[in-house]
Scaffold this motif. Sequence first.
Motif, short mmCIF file in Angstrom:
data_model
loop_
_atom_site.label_atom_id
_atom_site.label_comp_id
_atom_site.label_asym_id
_atom_site.label_seq_id
_atom_site.Cartn_x
_atom_site.Cartn_y
_atom_site.Cartn_z
N UNK A 99 -17.32 94.75 -29.11
CA UNK A 99 -16.89 94.20 -30.40
C UNK A 99 -15.58 94.81 -30.90
N UNK A 100 -15.40 96.11 -30.67
CA UNK A 100 -14.29 96.81 -31.31
C UNK A 100 -13.25 97.39 -30.35
N UNK A 101 -13.57 97.47 -29.06
CA UNK A 101 -12.65 98.16 -28.13
C UNK A 101 -12.36 97.37 -26.87
N UNK A 102 -12.58 96.06 -26.94
CA UNK A 102 -12.24 95.22 -25.79
C UNK A 102 -13.03 95.55 -24.54
N UNK A 103 -14.22 96.12 -24.71
CA UNK A 103 -15.06 96.46 -23.57
C UNK A 103 -14.66 97.73 -22.85
N UNK A 104 -13.73 98.47 -23.42
CA UNK A 104 -13.25 99.71 -22.79
C UNK A 104 -13.70 100.93 -23.60
N UNK A 105 -13.87 102.04 -22.91
CA UNK A 105 -14.16 103.30 -23.60
C UNK A 105 -12.87 103.79 -24.23
N UNK A 106 -12.86 104.04 -25.54
CA UNK A 106 -11.60 104.45 -26.19
C UNK A 106 -11.18 105.85 -25.78
N UNK A 107 -9.87 106.03 -25.61
CA UNK A 107 -9.33 107.35 -25.27
C UNK A 107 -8.93 108.07 -26.56
N UNK A 108 -9.93 108.28 -27.41
CA UNK A 108 -9.66 108.82 -28.74
C UNK A 108 -10.91 109.54 -29.24
N UNK A 109 -10.74 110.79 -29.66
CA UNK A 109 -11.88 111.58 -30.11
C UNK A 109 -12.60 110.92 -31.28
N UNK A 110 -11.86 110.48 -32.27
CA UNK A 110 -12.46 109.91 -33.47
C UNK A 110 -13.27 108.67 -33.15
#
Length: 216
Positions: A99-110
């Motif tokens: 829903x929020x990251x295009x199906x990818x694991x975000x490269x962002x701590x927050x």
Amino acid sequence: MLKAERAAWVMQRLEELYPETPIPLDHTDAYTLLVAVLLSAQCTDERVNQVTPALFELADNPADMAQQEVEAIQEIIRPCGLSPRKSKAIHRLSQILIEEHGGEVPQDFTALEALPGVGHKTASVVMAQAFGVPAFPVDTHIHRLAQRWKLTDGKNVEKTEADLKKLFPAKSWNKLHLQIIFYGRDACTARGCDGTVCEICRTLFPRRKSPVVTKK
């Protein structure tokens, strides 16, 4: 030795003992690593590696996992413990990644820490091992050994992480945290060493007579 001298010696000795640091959790990409680290909470890596083949056969990406029933996930991961909570977290974080990251694991701590079931330690492991971002995840082994080696006062894991980051160069963090974990499992175990037994403890503190009580 001064604290900085102890840190330098520890880093050198661990590099000699563990020149290679394979990631203990079996995975194929950032998503499967994220799920495996989540499952490892209060569970051994060995047990997680026994469970994840069946889980990833069911679904090894956010889109497929989000389509599964929570009960199906829970049944597979039951041996890891805390399965009701972990299965819901895996299912919901998979939905959020879609829903929020295009199906990818975000490269962002927050963004990672905002995912269900993902705390700072889990986010740090993913950032370090999946994306190569300097991080120093502190688990029970690192927290224990850092106190035995007097690299931190051990008030809490957050303080231990901050102290270790000050002592060691950032470029060493991703490998060093694994080296400390390996040594903590092999030699400076919770029961096998009390701060006076293993090679590193004896070398750093040859005159130490009393056991070191680990602060939580």
